[in-house]
Design a protein around this motif. Structure first.
Motif, PDB file in Angstrom:
ATOM      1  N   VAL A  33       0.951  -1.194   0.081  1.00  0.00           N
ATOM      2  CA  VAL A  33      -0.099  -0.065  -0.068  1.00  0.00           C
ATOM      3  C   VAL A  33       1.004   1.270   0.064  1.00  0.00           C
ATOM      4  CG1 VAL A  33      -1.808   1.219   0.969  1.00  0.00           C
ATOM      5  CG2 VAL A  33      -1.723  -1.127   1.364  1.00  0.00           C
ATOM      6  N   LEU A  34       0.624   2.184  -0.815  1.00  0.00           N
ATOM      7  CA  LEU A  34       1.130   3.527  -0.993  1.00  0.00           C
ATOM      8  C   LEU A  34       0.242   4.465  -0.387  1.00  0.00           C
ATOM      9  CD1 LEU A  34       2.509   2.925  -4.481  1.00  0.00           C
ATOM     10  CD2 LEU A  34       3.766   2.506  -2.619  1.00  0.00           C
ATOM     11  N   VAL A  35       0.631   5.342   0.755  1.00  0.00           N
ATOM     12  CA  VAL A  35       0.000   6.317   1.130  1.00  0.00           C
ATOM     13  C   VAL A  35       0.863   7.609   0.751  1.00  0.00           C
ATOM     14  CG1 VAL A  35      -1.046   4.882   2.697  1.00  0.00           C
ATOM     15  CG2 VAL A  35       0.788   6.106   3.534  1.00  0.00           C
ATOM     16  N   GLY A  36       0.508   8.958   0.787  1.00  0.00           N
ATOM     17  CA  GLY A  36       0.954  10.111   0.829  1.00  0.00           C
ATOM     18  C   GLY A  36      -0.058  11.217   0.459  1.00  0.00           C
ATOM     19  N   ASN A  37       0.221  12.582   0.639  1.00  0.00           N
ATOM     20  CA  ASN A  37      -0.798  13.554   0.194  1.00  0.00           C
ATOM     21  C   ASN A  37      -0.726  13.549  -1.274  1.00  0.00           C
ATOM     22  OD1 ASN A  37      -0.672  14.641   2.913  1.00  0.00           O
ATOM     23  ND2 ASN A  37       1.252  15.820   2.447  1.00  0.00           N
ATOM     24  N   ASN A  38      -1.825  14.252  -1.603  1.00  0.00           N
ATOM     25  CA  ASN A  38      -1.872  14.449  -3.156  1.00  0.00           C
ATOM     26  C   ASN A  38      -0.756  15.273  -3.685  1.00  0.00           C
ATOM     27  OD1 ASN A  38      -4.606  13.642  -3.266  1.00  0.00           O
ATOM     28  ND2 ASN A  38      -5.276  15.641  -2.919  1.00  0.00           N
ATOM     29  N   GLY A  39      -0.364  14.625  -4.889  1.00  0.00           N
ATOM     30  CA  GLY A  39       0.859  14.912  -5.445  1.00  0.00           C
ATOM     31  C   GLY A  39       2.242  14.355  -5.121  1.00  0.00           C
ATOM     32  N   ALA A  40       2.158  13.594  -4.087  1.00  0.00           N
ATOM     33  CA  ALA A  40       3.063  12.976  -3.772  1.00  0.00           C
ATOM     34  C   ALA A  40       3.816  11.938  -4.713  1.00  0.00           C
ATOM     35  CB  ALA A  40       2.913  12.100  -2.441  1.00  0.00           C
ATOM     36  N   GLY A  41       3.219  11.450  -5.632  1.00  0.00           N
ATOM     37  CA  GLY A  41       3.764  10.632  -6.458  1.00  0.00           C
ATOM     38  C   GLY A  41       3.124   9.222  -6.762  1.00  0.00           C
ATOM     39  N   LYS A  42       2.155   9.155  -5.877  1.00  0.00           N
ATOM     40  CA  LYS A  42       1.689   7.635  -5.820  1.00  0.00           C
ATOM     41  C   LYS A  42       0.915   6.938  -7.195  1.00  0.00           C
ATOM     42  CE  LYS A  42      -1.729   8.547  -2.919  1.00  0.00           C
ATOM     43  NZ  LYS A  42      -1.595  10.044  -2.993  1.00  0.00           N
ATOM     44  N   THR A  43       0.171   7.893  -7.920  1.00  0.00           N
ATOM     45  CA  THR A  43      -0.235   7.386  -9.011  1.00  0.00           C
ATOM     46  C   THR A  43       0.863   7.376 -10.086  1.00  0.00           C
ATOM     47  OG1 THR A  43      -2.315   8.707  -8.806  1.00  0.00           O
ATOM     48  CG2 THR A  43      -1.593   8.240 -11.016  1.00  0.00           C
ATOM     49  N   THR A  44       2.018   7.975 -10.034  1.00  0.00           N
ATOM     50  CA  THR A  44       3.158   7.988 -10.951  1.00  0.00           C
ATOM     51  C   THR A  44       3.841   6.568 -10.848  1.00  0.00           C
ATOM     52  OG1 THR A  44       3.775  10.293 -10.603  1.00  0.00           O
ATOM     53  CG2 THR A  44       5.477   8.953 -11.385  1.00  0.00           C
ATOM     54  N   LEU A  45       3.896   6.057  -9.649  1.00  0.00           N
ATOM     55  CA  LEU A  45       4.453   4.553  -9.255  1.00  0.00           C
ATOM     56  C   LEU A  45       3.549   3.708 -10.051  1.00  0.00           C
ATOM     57  CD1 LEU A  45       5.480   4.926  -5.663  1.00  0.00           C
ATOM     58  CD2 LEU A  45       6.879   5.267  -7.685  1.00  0.00           C
ATOM     59  N   LEU A  46       2.410   3.724  -9.846  1.00  0.00           N
ATOM     60  CA  LEU A  46       1.375   2.643 -10.292  1.00  0.00           C
ATOM     61  C   LEU A  46       1.370   2.888 -11.912  1.00  0.00           C
ATOM     62  CD1 LEU A  46      -1.867   2.614  -8.222  1.00  0.00           C
ATOM     63  CD2 LEU A  46       0.280   1.344  -8.023  1.00  0.00           C
ATOM     64  N   LYS A  47       1.316   4.180 -12.584  1.00  0.00           N
ATOM     65  CA  LYS A  47       1.416   4.317 -13.948  1.00  0.00           C
ATOM     66  C   LYS A  47       2.892   3.763 -14.535  1.00  0.00           C
ATOM     67  CE  LYS A  47       0.621   8.028 -15.898  1.00  0.00           C
ATOM     68  NZ  LYS A  47       0.675   9.625 -16.113  1.00  0.00           N
ATOM     69  N   SER A  48       3.751   3.834 -13.960  1.00  0.00           N
ATOM     70  CA  SER A  48       5.299   3.321 -14.454  1.00  0.00           C
ATOM     71  C   SER A  48       5.119   1.796 -14.179  1.00  0.00           C
ATOM     72  CB  SER A  48       6.135   3.777 -13.230  1.00  0.00           C
ATOM     73  OG  SER A  48       6.269   5.534 -13.256  1.00  0.00           O
ATOM     74  N   LEU A  49       4.604   1.321 -13.251  1.00  0.00           N
ATOM     75  CA  LEU A  49       4.180  -0.216 -13.198  1.00  0.00           C
ATOM     76  C   LEU A  49       3.701  -0.761 -14.471  1.00  0.00           C
ATOM     77  CD1 LEU A  49       3.877  -0.957  -9.384  1.00  0.00           C
ATOM     78  CD2 LEU A  49       5.833  -1.750 -11.080  1.00  0.00           C
ATOM     79  N   ALA A  50       2.431  -0.074 -14.793  1.00  0.00           N
ATOM     80  CA  ALA A  50       1.410  -0.313 -15.725  1.00  0.00           C
ATOM     81  C   ALA A  50       2.352  -0.305 -17.076  1.00  0.00           C
ATOM     82  CB  ALA A  50       0.304   0.579 -15.735  1.00  0.00           C
ATOM     83  N   ILE A  51       3.292   0.589 -17.266  1.00  0.00           N
ATOM     84  CA  ILE A  51       3.825   1.012 -18.292  1.00  0.00           C
ATOM     85  C   ILE A  51       4.842  -0.372 -18.759  1.00  0.00           C
ATOM     86  CG2 ILE A  51       5.774   2.260 -19.524  1.00  0.00           C
ATOM     87  CD1 ILE A  51       4.516   4.833 -18.378  1.00  0.00           C
ATOM     88  N   SER A  52       5.725  -0.764 -17.705  1.00  0.00           N
ATOM     89  CA  SER A  52       6.423  -1.890 -17.763  1.00  0.00           C
ATOM     90  C   SER A  52       5.872  -3.202 -17.988  1.00  0.00           C
ATOM     91  CB  SER A  52       7.288  -2.128 -16.567  1.00  0.00           C
ATOM     92  OG  SER A  52       8.222  -0.881 -16.115  1.00  0.00           O
ATOM     93  N   LEU A  53       4.722  -3.260 -17.297  1.00  0.00           N
ATOM     94  CA  LEU A  53       3.795  -4.692 -17.656  1.00  0.00           C
ATOM     95  C   LEU A  53       3.372  -4.736 -19.017  1.00  0.00           C
ATOM     96  CD1 LEU A  53       2.519  -4.856 -13.894  1.00  0.00           C
ATOM     97  CD2 LEU A  53       4.209  -6.417 -14.984  1.00  0.00           C
ATOM     98  N   SER A  54       2.999  -3.300 -19.657  1.00  0.00           N
ATOM     99  CA  SER A  54       2.318  -3.474 -20.977  1.00  0.00           C
ATOM    100  C   SER A  54       3.193  -4.137 -21.921  1.00  0.00           C
ATOM    101  CB  SER A  54       1.876  -1.923 -21.426  1.00  0.00           C
ATOM    102  OG  SER A  54       3.154  -1.515 -21.624  1.00  0.00           O
ATOM    103  N   TRP A  55       4.441  -4.091 -21.802  1.00  0.00           N
ATOM    104  CA  TRP A  55       5.270  -4.664 -22.777  1.00  0.00           C
ATOM    105  C   TRP A  55       5.140  -6.196 -22.751  1.00  0.00           C
ATOM    106  CZ3 TRP A  55       7.690  -2.335 -26.598  1.00  0.00           C
ATOM    107  CH2 TRP A  55       7.875  -0.902 -26.618  1.00  0.00           C
ATOM    108  N   LEU A  56       5.052  -6.836 -21.657  1.00  0.00           N
ATOM    109  CA  LEU A  56       5.034  -8.173 -21.283  1.00  0.00           C
ATOM    110  C   LEU A  56       3.609  -8.554 -21.905  1.00  0.00           C
ATOM    111  CD1 LEU A  56       5.636 -11.163 -20.189  1.00  0.00           C
ATOM    112  CD2 LEU A  56       4.761 -10.257 -18.071  1.00  0.00           C
TER     113      LEU A  56
END
Length: 455
Positions: A33-56
């Motif tokens: 679980v990732l927690v943090g204020n708005n703008g802390a980068g939580k969504t960036t981390l999930l989007k980055s994982l999605a980008i990596s996995l999209s190639w698989l």
């Protein structure tokens, strides 16, 4: 299959960030679980994982498939390039008959890179292992037509249930690989889930007895009649395994809800039983519809991709959910992680949340707090009350700051024995706060205790 770790270099606000995901030796659950204020980068981390996995995913579907790319606006300001590296492990690919086998043989690592336009850089994407892992799954499908595939899905915060389109305008195949359709796209609206459900139920009714017909027989002849019992047995034997998996998952997450189905009278609609009453799904609250669609979509994809498993919900995979508490009542938030782990026991979950109830009510969860591009692991959250989590993890006051300041001053006056000032402060707060306010009740007891001492 599970993600062991991933690394972001100059992505968003992250300069150099390494993250290990659960399960780990210290955190044996399958939830991070990732927690943090708005703008802390939580969504960036999930989007980055999605980008990596999209190639698989792309290369499981076609040998030379292309996944998603890092957007140029996601390259950190001042950097010439950005990269996302991921390490994925699939223990099912290890050779159990070879005790000397290297465990690293089951580890696959690849990197996606984006260079800023007009900049020169030595950074390049390396996707050899993504192709190698995809080839393994493709080989299995070649040998065994219904071989299981890992679920890979990303549910962004933009997910919504805007409509329930039961009229199928386009004919879908809903084959095994279709479990990857739109699984990593942003803005999932669950349209495909409802279309899939309608089509599967039509097929189920063709080979058995429809729920509508059984209900009409029950009303006319009663559930003690031989005809109803015979038809019930026939319906049970002809149940669609994929639909059964979805209905089971929804019932597990939504106590009191059961028998999701399509009804054709008085008009075509999707219905569900709630507390003994039958409701049109469109009548449910946004939270209820969102939960039903989210859980239903995960279960649907697992059922499609694990057609040979006795229980398709036990298929493995990776699920990313942004703001998992979105639209949910606190009661549902509190049990959410436990239900995810119990209903989908072999899926790895990476979640973001703003809810203290989500992270304090599940054991062995790996929790990270993001702050200004930095990541801090937080332990010992299980069993804490919501106020403790708000204060210690989310850096948020548990009540209105002005009220808290005045309550603190009241307590200080009582500790100093200043009875007159304490009575004055108590009287002022009593005019503004409710009679049942817990802190005021405590203060009243302390004032009475101090008065008795003086007497």
């Amino acid at each position: 299959m599970e993600i062991k770790k991933f690394k972001l270099t100059d992505v968003g606000r992250f300069t150099d960030l390494d993250i290990q995901l659960a399960p780990t030796a210290k955190h044996p659950s399958n939830v991070t679980v990732l927690v943090g204020n708005n703008g802390a980068g939580k969504t960036t981390l999930l989007k980055s994982l999605a980008i990596s996995l999209s190639w698989l995913v792309a290369r499981i579907r076609t040998e030379k498939g292309n996944g998603s790319h890092i957007a140029e606006e996601d390259v950190r300001n001042g950097a010439s390039s950005a990269s996302i590296s991921i390490a994925v492990k699939d223990d099912s690919l290890a050779n159990p008959n070879n005790p000397d086998a290297d465990p690293e043989d089951a580890l696959f690592q690849w990197t996606v890179t984006r260079s800023r336009q007009g900049r020169k850089t030595d950074a390049h994407s390396s996707l050899v292992d993504a192709s190698r892992l995809a080839d393994v799954y493709r080989d299995e499908l070649t040998v065994i037509e219904k071989a299981s595939l890992p679920l890979i899905a990303y549910y962004p915060v933009e997910r919504s249930v805007l409509e329930i389109p039961l009229k199928i305008r386009t004919k879908h195949t809903f084959d095994q690989l279709d479990g990857y359709d739109n699984s990593l796209n942003r803005g999932v609206d669950f349209r495909r889930f409802f279309e899939w459900f309608r089509e599967r139920e039509d097929s189920e009714n063709e080979t058995g007895v429809s729920s509508t017909a059984l209900s009409e027989i029950s009303e006319k002849f009663g559930k003690d009649s031989d005809i109803w019992k015979t038809l019930s047995q026939l319906k049970a034997s002809s149940r669609d395994r994929q639909l059964t998996a979805v209905r089971t998952a929804i019932a597990a997450f939504m106590p009191g809800f059961s028998n999701l189905r399509v009804k054709r009278k008085p008009r075509l609609h999707m219905a569900i039983d709630k507390g003994g009453a039958t409701l049109n799904v469109s009548q449910l609250s946004q939270g209820e519809k969102s939960m039903m669609a989210l859980v239903g979509d995960i279960a649907r994809r697992l059922a499609m991709m694990n057609q040979s498993l006795e229980n398709p919900l036990h298929g493995d995979g990776i699920v990313l959910i942004d703001e998992v508490d979105l639209h949910l009542h606190p009661k549902w938030q509190r049990s959410l992680i436990r239900q995810l782990s119990e209903t989908f026991p072999n899926c790895q979950f990476v979640l973001t949340t703003h809810s203290p109830l989500v992270i304090s009510d599940a054991k062995d969860v790996l929790c990270y707090v993001l702050d200004d591009g930095e990541l801090q692991e937080r332990d010992g959250l299980y069993g804490l009350d919501a106020n403790q989590v708000l204060l210690s993890v989310m850096d948020t006051d548990v009540r209105n700051s002005e009220v808290q300041r005045r309550l603190n001053r009241l307590l200080e006056r009582l500790q100093d024995g200043d009875l007159d000032e304490a009575r004055k402060l108590f009287s002022e707060l009593s005019l503004e706060l409710s009679d049942g306010h817990l802190e005021l009740a405590k203060a009243a007891l302390l004032i009475r205790k101090l008065e008795l001492r003086r007497a």
